[in-house]
Design an enzyme around this catalytic site. Sequence first.
Site, PDB file in Angstrom:
ATOM      1  N   ARG A 168      -3.597   4.015  -1.352  1.00 27.69           N
ATOM      2  CA  ARG A 168      -4.214   2.992  -2.293  1.00 27.69           C
ATOM      3  C   ARG A 168      -3.596   1.685  -1.983  1.00 27.69           C
ATOM      4  O   ARG A 168      -2.407   1.320  -1.342  1.00 27.69           O
ATOM      5  CB  ARG A 168      -3.732   3.187  -3.760  1.00 27.69           C
ATOM      6  CG  ARG A 168      -4.106   4.468  -4.347  1.00 27.69           C
ATOM      7  CD  ARG A 168      -3.672   4.579  -5.755  1.00 27.69           C
ATOM      8  NE  ARG A 168      -4.093   5.686  -6.279  1.00 27.69           N
ATOM      9  CZ  ARG A 168      -3.765   6.375  -7.675  1.00 27.69           C
ATOM     10  NH1 ARG A 168      -2.943   5.477  -8.622  1.00 27.69           N
ATOM     11  NH2 ARG A 168      -4.203   7.337  -8.206  1.00 27.69           N
TER      12      ARG A 168
ATOM     13  N   HIS B 259       0.980  -1.179   0.039  1.00 26.97           N
ATOM     14  CA  HIS B 259      -0.111   0.113  -0.302  1.00 26.97           C
ATOM     15  C   HIS B 259       0.925   1.351  -0.021  1.00 26.97           C
ATOM     16  O   HIS B 259       1.918   1.044   0.550  1.00 26.97           O
ATOM     17  CB  HIS B 259      -1.015   0.241   1.158  1.00 26.97           C
ATOM     18  CG  HIS B 259      -0.350   0.313   2.379  1.00 26.97           C
ATOM     19  ND1 HIS B 259      -0.343   1.604   2.810  1.00 26.97           N
ATOM     20  CD2 HIS B 259       0.261  -0.518   3.675  1.00 26.97           C
ATOM     21  CE1 HIS B 259       0.239   1.791   4.209  1.00 26.97           C
ATOM     22  NE2 HIS B 259       0.683   0.414   4.627  1.00 26.97           N
ATOM     23  N   CYS B 260       0.306   2.143  -0.653  1.00 28.98           N
ATOM     24  CA  CYS B 260       0.898   3.553  -0.564  1.00 28.98           C
ATOM     25  C   CYS B 260       0.213   4.481   0.392  1.00 28.98           C
ATOM     26  O   CYS B 260      -0.476   3.973   1.394  1.00 28.98           O
ATOM     27  CB  CYS B 260       1.034   4.168  -1.812  1.00 28.98           C
ATOM     28  SG  CYS B 260      -0.441   4.268  -2.826  1.00 28.98           S
ATOM     29  N   MET B 261       0.314   5.819   0.168  1.00 29.25           N
ATOM     30  CA  MET B 261      -0.435   6.894   1.252  1.00 29.25           C
ATOM     31  C   MET B 261      -2.119   6.657   1.033  1.00 29.25           C
ATOM     32  O   MET B 261      -2.706   6.707   2.250  1.00 29.25           O
ATOM     33  CB  MET B 261      -0.159   8.041   0.764  1.00 29.25           C
ATOM     34  CG  MET B 261       1.356   8.392   1.003  1.00 29.25           C
ATOM     35  SD  MET B 261       1.797   8.464   2.997  1.00 29.25           S
ATOM     36  CE  MET B 261       0.617  10.039   3.132  1.00 29.25           C
TER      37      MET B 261
END
Length: 517
Positions: free
Chosen positions: A33, A29-31
Amino acid sequence: MATDDKHRATAAAILPLVGGASNVRTVAHCMTRLRLGLLDPSLVDDEALKALPAVLGVVEDDTYQIVLGPGSVARITPEFEALVAEARVAAPAPAAGAAAPPTSADGLAAQGAELRAARKAKNATPFKLFLRKIANIFVPLIPALIGCGIIAGLNGLLVNLGWLSGVTPALAAIASGFMALIAVFVGHNTAKEFGGTPVLGGAVAAIIVFPGVANIEAFGQKLSPGQGGVLGALGAAVLAVYVEKWCRRWVPEALDVLVTPTLTVLVSGLVTLFGLMYVAGEVSSAIGTAADWLLSHGGAGAGLLLGGFFLPLVMLGLHQALIPIHTTLIEQQGYTVLLPILAMAGAGQVGAAVAVYVRLPRNESIRRTIRSALPAGLLGVGEPLIYGVSLPLGRPFVTACVGGAFGGAFVGLFNQLGTSVGSTAIGPSGWALFPLLDGNHGLGGTLAIYAGGLLVGYVAGFAATYLFGFSKELLAEFDVEQTVAGAGATTVVAGSPGATDAPDSPGPGQRPDPAKV
């Protein structure tokens, strides 16, 4: 609904809509998504995903990205990963085909697989799962340790010979750069393994190697950059994970993206500076002192025990506890004196396999397995010999440990006499360890002692297995030719699980010889 239950429910709703656990290859995961690597993107139900209340949108790129928003994504991703893992564990095993004869190589391999599965299930205790996490932190670093270790060895050789004086400083920088920052990589991997944000673990661990810590005083003394090493980095990153998880639970989602990383780095960093660095430094120094004392005083006896019991430790999953110790010794002294001794366990395994080959002249199936696995065994990859030959047979596994004990005693004796034999990296064993060897009395002597230990391990493993590795019953059971039914006829094959293993059977892509049909 509780917050954790809400996030788990969201994860449970997403999983079947992306094709189920069997379709999920990677999870990250990113910030904002949830990023999924999928085996078959066509199995995704885009419209159903978009209809979920927690899903803000989807993006198809090199990964399939589900937009969940800041704060939420960091809470939903661990729940999703847990559901995927649970589904994979619960998945039924594929149906087995016809069983191979127990005295054939395939039969032994099946027994070895059963033993491996049983050992894996038995090793799934909380303590051993913790050790597995520790191993997962350091194993990804091994390629860099090997590469930098070989370059360091080459550079040392060039310096001793007085060659390429204009190049050796560059080689020293290349070899030392990774080790100077290894704490950062350990922190990153630790946070990832324990369920935190990897970069936050790396950020906290980076404090340990920051030169400015020399201006800070803790426990009445000035800190030094790198104090505490990889153990300090590991502890700092684990602390960061717990602080981050606490923040994820209590900080409102609207503030999560700002408050959680700030508090994580601040709290963990202060504890690291004014506590962990000093404590981990003392522990690291104690490990180095203990290893030196053990081999300088125990010598042959310590080598006998380490070389003899290493394979049983591997079977129990306890060998993983040695990885941070090796790394700490390499960080402190430039090499680990334990690995060359432990590598003797593989030498005993090779000697035992050769003895099995000699003692079973009629079992061509097992002999073929040994021939194919022996080169890997000589290079330190022992699993094919362990699970394919010695462990299923029983006694040869024990006698292989005897060979490892004698080889370890040989190397340990020279350590006791003042000649250290060490490895600048972890991972390789057997012949593959030669390029990584280092010591305190010149490269030639170090190579000779290690080679002598391998030879002793080979000979002792062979002799112990040849003389004591087979009972009369075991020998009568395995040194036989098997009768295997072929197509319309009965073919006698030495130790073979099927007619295709017969010496006169055609190989893949070959036509049968009419004269032999």
